[in-house]
Design a protein around this motif. Structure first.
Motif, PDB file in Angstrom:
ATOM      1  N   LYS A  43     -33.815  -5.336  -3.494  1.00 20.81           N
ATOM      2  CA  LYS A  43     -33.659  -3.886  -3.578  1.00 20.81           C
ATOM      3  C   LYS A  43     -32.219  -3.528  -3.296  1.00 20.81           C
ATOM      4  CE  LYS A  43     -38.323  -3.116  -1.920  1.00 20.81           C
ATOM      5  NZ  LYS A  43     -39.193  -2.490  -0.945  1.00 20.81           N
ATOM      6  N   GLY A  44     -31.786  -2.404  -3.834  1.00 21.11           N
ATOM      7  CA  GLY A  44     -30.435  -1.940  -3.568  1.00 21.11           C
ATOM      8  C   GLY A  44     -30.223  -0.548  -4.118  1.00 21.11           C
ATOM      9  N   ARG A  45     -28.957  -0.145  -4.188  1.00 20.33           N
ATOM     10  CA  ARG A  45     -28.622   1.196  -4.663  1.00 20.33           C
ATOM     11  C   ARG A  45     -27.265   1.149  -5.348  1.00 20.33           C
ATOM     12  NH1 ARG A  45     -27.854   6.616  -1.194  1.00 20.33           N
ATOM     13  NH2 ARG A  45     -26.360   5.268  -0.171  1.00 20.33           N
ATOM     14  N   ILE A  46     -27.151   1.885  -6.442  1.00 15.14           N
ATOM     15  CA  ILE A  46     -25.883   1.985  -7.161  1.00 15.14           C
ATOM     16  C   ILE A  46     -25.350   3.405  -7.013  1.00 15.14           C
ATOM     17  CG2 ILE A  46     -24.753   1.868  -9.413  1.00 15.14           C
ATOM     18  CD1 ILE A  46     -26.744  -0.248 -10.204  1.00 15.14           C
ATOM     19  N   LEU A  47     -24.062   3.489  -6.674  1.00 12.81           N
ATOM     20  CA  LEU A  47     -23.373   4.763  -6.506  1.00 12.81           C
ATOM     21  C   LEU A  47     -22.141   4.771  -7.398  1.00 12.81           C
ATOM     22  CD1 LEU A  47     -23.360   4.728  -2.593  1.00 12.81           C
ATOM     23  CD2 LEU A  47     -25.042   5.845  -4.061  1.00 12.81           C
ATOM     24  N   PHE A  59     -28.736  -5.838 -15.119  1.00 13.99           N
ATOM     25  CA  PHE A  59     -29.368  -7.120 -15.382  1.00 13.99           C
ATOM     26  C   PHE A  59     -28.561  -8.204 -14.708  1.00 13.99           C
ATOM     27  CE2 PHE A  59     -26.505  -6.160 -18.782  1.00 13.99           C
ATOM     28  CZ  PHE A  59     -25.866  -7.357 -19.081  1.00 13.99           C
ATOM     29  N   LEU A  60     -29.273  -9.232 -14.269  1.00 16.80           N
ATOM     30  CA  LEU A  60     -28.675 -10.315 -13.513  1.00 16.80           C
ATOM     31  C   LEU A  60     -28.618 -11.571 -14.372  1.00 16.80           C
ATOM     32  CD1 LEU A  60     -29.648  -8.212 -11.427  1.00 16.80           C
ATOM     33  CD2 LEU A  60     -30.249 -10.085  -9.931  1.00 16.80           C
ATOM     34  N   VAL A  61     -27.480 -12.265 -14.311  1.00 21.09           N
ATOM     35  CA  VAL A  61     -27.296 -13.518 -15.039  1.00 21.09           C
ATOM     36  C   VAL A  61     -26.962 -14.594 -14.007  1.00 21.09           C
ATOM     37  CG1 VAL A  61     -25.915 -14.715 -16.776  1.00 21.09           C
ATOM     38  CG2 VAL A  61     -26.474 -12.293 -17.074  1.00 21.09           C
ATOM     39  N   PRO A  62     -27.730 -15.690 -13.978  1.00 21.10           N
ATOM     40  CA  PRO A  62     -27.456 -16.736 -12.989  1.00 21.10           C
ATOM     41  C   PRO A  62     -26.027 -17.265 -13.118  1.00 21.10           C
ATOM     42  CG  PRO A  62     -29.515 -17.173 -14.156  1.00 21.10           C
ATOM     43  CD  PRO A  62     -28.848 -16.035 -14.853  1.00 21.10           C
ATOM     44  N   ARG A  72     -33.509 -13.531 -16.870  1.00 24.10           N
ATOM     45  CA  ARG A  72     -32.583 -12.418 -16.706  1.00 24.10           C
ATOM     46  C   ARG A  72     -33.286 -11.306 -15.936  1.00 24.10           C
ATOM     47  NH1 ARG A  72     -29.565 -15.887 -18.484  1.00 24.10           N
ATOM     48  NH2 ARG A  72     -28.185 -15.706 -20.253  1.00 24.10           N
ATOM     49  N   PRO A  73     -33.335 -11.402 -14.606  1.00 26.11           N
ATOM     50  CA  PRO A  73     -33.940 -10.313 -13.834  1.00 26.11           C
ATOM     51  C   PRO A  73     -33.235  -8.992 -14.146  1.00 26.11           C
ATOM     52  CG  PRO A  73     -33.554 -12.236 -12.453  1.00 26.11           C
ATOM     53  CD  PRO A  73     -32.859 -12.487 -13.759  1.00 26.11           C
ATOM     54  N   ARG A  74     -33.940  -7.883 -14.015  1.00 25.56           N
ATOM     55  CA  ARG A  74     -33.395  -6.590 -14.441  1.00 25.56           C
ATOM     56  C   ARG A  74     -33.992  -5.450 -13.621  1.00 25.56           C
ATOM     57  NH1 ARG A  74     -37.322  -8.944 -16.337  1.00 25.56           N
ATOM     58  NH2 ARG A  74     -39.165  -7.926 -17.066  1.00 25.56           N
ATOM     59  N   ALA A  75     -33.375  -4.276 -13.763  1.00 26.26           N
ATOM     60  CA  ALA A  75     -33.880  -3.080 -13.085  1.00 26.26           C
ATOM     61  C   ALA A  75     -33.297  -1.838 -13.736  1.00 26.26           C
ATOM     62  CB  ALA A  75     -33.503  -3.108 -11.610  1.00 26.26           C
ATOM     63  N   THR A  76     -33.935  -0.709 -13.495  1.00 25.57           N
ATOM     64  CA  THR A  76     -33.419   0.608 -13.864  1.00 25.57           C
ATOM     65  C   THR A  76     -33.411   1.432 -12.590  1.00 25.57           C
ATOM     66  OG1 THR A  76     -34.353   0.454 -16.092  1.00 25.57           O
ATOM     67  CG2 THR A  76     -33.786   2.659 -15.304  1.00 25.57           C
ATOM     68  N   ALA A  89     -42.807  -9.303 -13.568  1.00 27.56           N
ATOM     69  CA  ALA A  89     -43.602  -8.072 -13.526  1.00 27.56           C
ATOM     70  C   ALA A  89     -42.780  -7.015 -12.791  1.00 27.56           C
ATOM     71  CB  ALA A  89     -44.924  -8.314 -12.797  1.00 27.56           C
ATOM     72  N   SER A  90     -43.159  -5.781 -12.935  1.00 26.05           N
ATOM     73  CA  SER A  90     -42.419  -4.674 -12.347  1.00 26.05           C
ATOM     74  C   SER A  90     -42.258  -4.827 -10.832  1.00 26.05           C
ATOM     75  CB  SER A  90     -43.144  -3.363 -12.650  1.00 26.05           C
ATOM     76  OG  SER A  90     -42.443  -2.282 -12.092  1.00 26.05           O
ATOM     77  N   GLY A  91     -40.984  -4.889 -10.389  1.00 31.83           N
ATOM     78  CA  GLY A  91     -40.682  -4.921  -8.973  1.00 31.83           C
ATOM     79  C   GLY A  91     -40.975  -6.224  -8.252  1.00 31.83           C
ATOM     80  N   ASP A  92     -41.221  -7.309  -8.988  1.00 30.39           N
ATOM     81  CA  ASP A  92     -41.596  -8.564  -8.326  1.00 30.39           C
ATOM     82  C   ASP A  92     -40.431  -9.296  -7.679  1.00 30.39           C
ATOM     83  OD1 ASP A  92     -40.435  -9.417 -10.698  1.00 30.39           O
ATOM     84  OD2 ASP A  92     -41.993 -10.863 -11.184  1.00 30.39           O
ATOM     85  N   GLY A  93     -39.185  -9.025  -8.067  1.00 29.98           N
ATOM     86  CA  GLY A  93     -38.030  -9.670  -7.450  1.00 29.98           C
ATOM     87  C   GLY A  93     -37.335 -10.634  -8.397  1.00 29.98           C
ATOM     88  N   ALA A  94     -36.582 -11.569  -7.807  1.00 28.12           N
ATOM     89  CA  ALA A  94     -35.805 -12.534  -8.587  1.00 28.12           C
ATOM     90  C   ALA A  94     -35.862 -13.894  -7.903  1.00 28.12           C
ATOM     91  CB  ALA A  94     -34.351 -12.070  -8.708  1.00 28.12           C
ATOM     92  N   PRO A  95     -35.679 -14.982  -8.672  1.00 28.31           N
ATOM     93  CA  PRO A  95     -35.611 -16.310  -8.060  1.00 28.31           C
ATOM     94  C   PRO A  95     -34.365 -16.440  -7.173  1.00 28.31           C
ATOM     95  CG  PRO A  95     -36.034 -16.484 -10.420  1.00 28.31           C
ATOM     96  CD  PRO A  95     -35.681 -15.056 -10.131  1.00 28.31           C
ATOM     97  N   VAL A  96     -34.408 -17.364  -6.243  1.00 27.68           N
ATOM     98  CA  VAL A  96     -33.278 -17.630  -5.356  1.00 27.68           C
ATOM     99  C   VAL A  96     -32.063 -18.032  -6.181  1.00 27.68           C
ATOM    100  CG1 VAL A  96     -32.405 -19.224  -3.599  1.00 27.68           C
ATOM    101  CG2 VAL A  96     -34.717 -18.295  -3.411  1.00 27.68           C
ATOM    102  N   GLY A  97     -30.894 -17.534  -5.803  1.00 27.62           N
ATOM    103  CA  GLY A  97     -29.668 -17.920  -6.488  1.00 27.62           C
ATOM    104  C   GLY A  97     -28.618 -16.835  -6.421  1.00 27.62           C
TER     105      GLY A  97
END
Length: 169
Positions: A43-47, A59-62, A72-76, A89-97
């Motif tokens: 979880k986090g926040r963008i300002l 979107f996250l790229v290892p 490619r984990p992602r969020a809006t 699935a929605s809100g499930d998180g990302a693998p370690v890395g």
């Protein structure tokens, strides 16, 4: 049975055996999708200049993996700038890395002006009509779109991760 019939029948059996063996090799390479990796809450926040960035896509790229098939984990972001990463699935998180992050921000889909979405953006963007250009217009002017050059990184540990605020200038 003539010798020719026996030879011909033998070739048919050999050809059939070779075909079945090749088919088995092909199918073993197509055993379905790879097993799911374990994911952890992120979880986090963008300002932008201290103000929340609502409706941005990230979107996250290892890091260190050039594999185009890598996850490619992602969020809006929500209207308050908060995000929860999803992989399977929605809100499930990302693998370690460690991940490089790409961000685009087109503002809310129903906004009349970009300034309504975030008063921290410059006056030159405030009168933009999103209409037909919504798919191409990025309020960050593509500065953070490419994860390789955005300068933003997130590290996911084997525990719930809260990312410090990402404040874009």
């Amino acid at each position: 049975m003539t010798r020719a019939a026996v030879v011909r029948g033998g070739w048919v059996r050999v050809a059939t055996a070779v075909f079945v063996a090749q088919l088995g090799l092909v199918q073993s390479g197509c055993g379905g999708p790879p097993p799911r990796q374990k994911v952890f809450s992120v979880k986090g926040r963008i300002l932008a200049k201290g103000a929340p960035v609502g409706h941005a896509k990230l979107f996250l790229v290892p890091v260190g993996r050039e594999d185009p098939e890598a996850l490619r984990p992602r969020a809006t972001t929500s209207s308050d700038g908060s995000f929860v990463i999803s992989t399977y699935a929605s809100g499930d998180g990302a693998p370690v890395g460690e991940y490089a992050v790409g961000i685009t921000w087109r503002g809310p889909h129903n906004q009349a002006s970009a300034k309504d979405a975030n008063p921290a953006i410059g006056a030159e963007e405030s009168g933009k009509d999103f209409g037909k250009d919504e798919g191409r217009f990025d309020l960050f002017k593509n500065r953070y779109r490419d994860p390789k050059s955005s300068g933003i990184k997130i590290k996911v540990d084997a525990a719930p991760t809260v990312v410090p605020d990402i404040d874009l200038k």
